[in-house]
Design a protein around this motif. Structure first.
Motif, PDB file in Angstrom:
ATOM      1  N   UNK A 122       0.822  -1.212   0.000  1.00  0.00           N
ATOM      2  CA  UNK A 122       0.000   0.000   0.000  1.00  0.00           C
ATOM      3  C   UNK A 122       0.856   1.262   0.000  1.00  0.00           C
ATOM      4  N   UNK A 123       1.949   1.222   0.750  1.00  0.00           N
ATOM      5  CA  UNK A 123       2.853   2.384   0.776  1.00  0.00           C
ATOM      6  C   UNK A 123       3.507   2.592  -0.588  1.00  0.00           C
ATOM      7  N   UNK A 124       3.798   1.480  -1.248  1.00  0.00           N
ATOM      8  CA  UNK A 124       4.437   1.582  -2.565  1.00  0.00           C
ATOM      9  C   UNK A 124       3.461   1.951  -3.661  1.00  0.00           C
ATOM     10  N   UNK A 125       2.177   2.009  -3.322  1.00  0.00           N
ATOM     11  CA  UNK A 125       1.161   2.393  -4.293  1.00  0.00           C
ATOM     12  C   UNK A 125       0.794   1.287  -5.271  1.00  0.00           C
ATOM     13  N   UNK A 126       1.235   0.033  -4.989  1.00  0.00           N
ATOM     14  CA  UNK A 126       0.953  -1.077  -5.901  1.00  0.00           C
ATOM     15  C   UNK A 126      -0.533  -1.432  -5.908  1.00  0.00           C
ATOM     16  N   UNK A 127      -1.145  -1.376  -4.732  1.00  0.00           N
ATOM     17  CA  UNK A 127      -2.579  -1.694  -4.639  1.00  0.00           C
ATOM     18  C   UNK A 127      -3.250  -0.765  -3.635  1.00  0.00           C
ATOM     19  N   UNK A 128      -4.549  -0.547  -3.838  1.00  0.00           N
ATOM     20  CA  UNK A 128      -5.330   0.215  -2.863  1.00  0.00           C
ATOM     21  C   UNK A 128      -5.949  -0.775  -1.868  1.00  0.00           C
ATOM     22  N   UNK A 129      -6.743  -1.719  -2.401  1.00  0.00           N
ATOM     23  CA  UNK A 129      -7.354  -2.750  -1.560  1.00  0.00           C
ATOM     24  C   UNK A 129      -6.803  -4.100  -1.997  1.00  0.00           C
ATOM     25  N   UNK A 147      -9.114  -6.614   8.257  1.00  0.00           N
ATOM     26  CA  UNK A 147     -10.390  -6.249   7.629  1.00  0.00           C
ATOM     27  C   UNK A 147     -10.244  -5.490   6.315  1.00  0.00           C
ATOM     28  N   UNK A 148      -9.058  -4.921   6.055  1.00  0.00           N
ATOM     29  CA  UNK A 148      -8.859  -4.180   4.803  1.00  0.00           C
ATOM     30  C   UNK A 148      -8.386  -5.089   3.666  1.00  0.00           C
ATOM     31  N   UNK A 149      -8.242  -6.389   3.943  1.00  0.00           N
ATOM     32  CA  UNK A 149      -7.848  -7.349   2.909  1.00  0.00           C
ATOM     33  C   UNK A 149      -9.078  -8.149   2.477  1.00  0.00           C
ATOM     34  N   UNK A 150      -9.308  -8.235   1.170  1.00  0.00           N
ATOM     35  CA  UNK A 150     -10.438  -8.990   0.636  1.00  0.00           C
ATOM     36  C   UNK A 150      -9.991 -10.439   0.426  1.00  0.00           C
ATOM     37  N   UNK A 183      -8.806 -17.158 -12.965  1.00  0.00           N
ATOM     38  CA  UNK A 183      -7.956 -16.196 -13.695  1.00  0.00           C
ATOM     39  C   UNK A 183      -8.087 -14.783 -13.130  1.00  0.00           C
ATOM     40  N   UNK A 184      -8.981 -14.599 -12.137  1.00  0.00           N
ATOM     41  CA  UNK A 184      -9.078 -13.291 -11.474  1.00  0.00           C
ATOM     42  C   UNK A 184      -7.727 -12.983 -10.840  1.00  0.00           C
ATOM     43  N   UNK A 185      -7.182 -11.796 -11.067  1.00  0.00           N
ATOM     44  CA  UNK A 185      -5.858 -11.512 -10.487  1.00  0.00           C
ATOM     45  C   UNK A 185      -5.915 -11.225  -8.977  1.00  0.00           C
ATOM     46  N   UNK A 186      -5.116 -11.960  -8.229  1.00  0.00           N
ATOM     47  CA  UNK A 186      -4.985 -11.740  -6.788  1.00  0.00           C
ATOM     48  C   UNK A 186      -3.582 -11.212  -6.482  1.00  0.00           C
ATOM     49  N   UNK A 187      -3.518 -10.294  -5.517  1.00  0.00           N
ATOM     50  CA  UNK A 187      -2.233  -9.691  -5.147  1.00  0.00           C
ATOM     51  C   UNK A 187      -1.376 -10.644  -4.323  1.00  0.00           C
ATOM     52  N   UNK A 188      -2.052 -11.532  -3.606  1.00  0.00           N
ATOM     53  CA  UNK A 188      -1.352 -12.466  -2.727  1.00  0.00           C
ATOM     54  C   UNK A 188      -2.108 -13.792  -2.737  1.00  0.00           C
TER      55      UNK A 188
END
Length: 228
Positions: free
Chosen positions: A83-90, A112-115, A152-157
């Motif tokens: 989030x600090x690096x601006x890679x993702x908002x949520x 709670x801020x992670x989907x 195929x939905x992109x997930x950050x983690x």
């Protein structure tokens, strides 16, 4: 009988609170309450759906809840960095083969801020996650009945705990990993040297993080990986 049950619950809650404090998670009373409610749900559904081989509430606390909680601080640190690096908002997290929601539901409660989406090939396990999301009022938790290879939905983690070998885990879930910042978080017992050595050349391990699980005398670690 009721007094014994309540006494057991009080004892388990104290153990959960002590474990969360030892891990410096700063959980609110509401979050501790949700974790206890989740444990009760797991016990209730387990009688019918066989979500986990562990039956004893005390063992569920150490081997499931506290074991999953040990990965929360590393997860929060990674999320904050993104989030600090601006890679993702949520941040969107996919928990693969999460069975009874471990660690996925624990992550959803504590972050709670992670989907969080929990995917499982077994329909009743995905249904349990959906039920947990409704019962615990967790809008950031979703149960997905599918094979991870089809997503195929992109997930950050993408996370897993005691799911498969590292080469299989990254191979099966690769199509769901967001580029270019996506990473894998694999919870393991002992340092899995053989599995790491067997990873494909285009997957890099950038950190093996040792974990300490309160009340559990066993080796635990997170293997952090990313595509090269």
């Amino acid at each position: 009988m009721t007094m014994v049950v309540n006494s057991n619950n009080d004892s388990l809650r104290q153990q959960l609170q002590a474990g969360a404090d030892a891990l410096a998670l700063g959980l609110s009373d509401a979050q501790v309450g949700l974790l206890m409610d989740f444990l009760a749900l797991l016990q209730k559904w387990n009688k019918v759906y066989n979500l986990t081989a562990v039956r004893d509430p005390q063992e569920m606390m150490t081997h499931h809840l506290l074991d999953s909680l040990a990965a929360v601080a590393p997860l929060r640190r990674h999320v904050a960095g993104l989030q600090q690096g601006g890679a993702v908002a949520a941040l969107k997290l996919l928990d693969v083969g999460s069975g009874g929601g471990l660690p996925g539901v624990v992550f959803a409660i504590c972050c709670p801020d992670v989907d969080v989406s929990c995917v499982d090939t077994v329909g009743k396990k995905a249904a349990f996650i959906q039920q947990a999301a409704v019962a615990l009022k967790l809008r950031n938790l979703h149960g997905v009945h599918a094979r991870v290879e089809t997503l195929t939905t992109p997930f950050d983690l993408i996370s897993c705990r005691a799911f498969a070998s590292l080469p299989d885990f990254v191979s099966w879930s690769r199509s769901a990993l967001a580029a270019p910042h996506g990473v894998w978080l694999a919870m393991k017992g002992k340092h899995p040297e053989d599995e790491i050595a067997a990873l494909p050349a285009d997957v890099a391990v950038f950190h093996v993080e040792q974990l300490t699980v309160p009340g559990l005398d066993a080796e635990r670690c997170i293997v952090w990986m990313k595509p090269v």
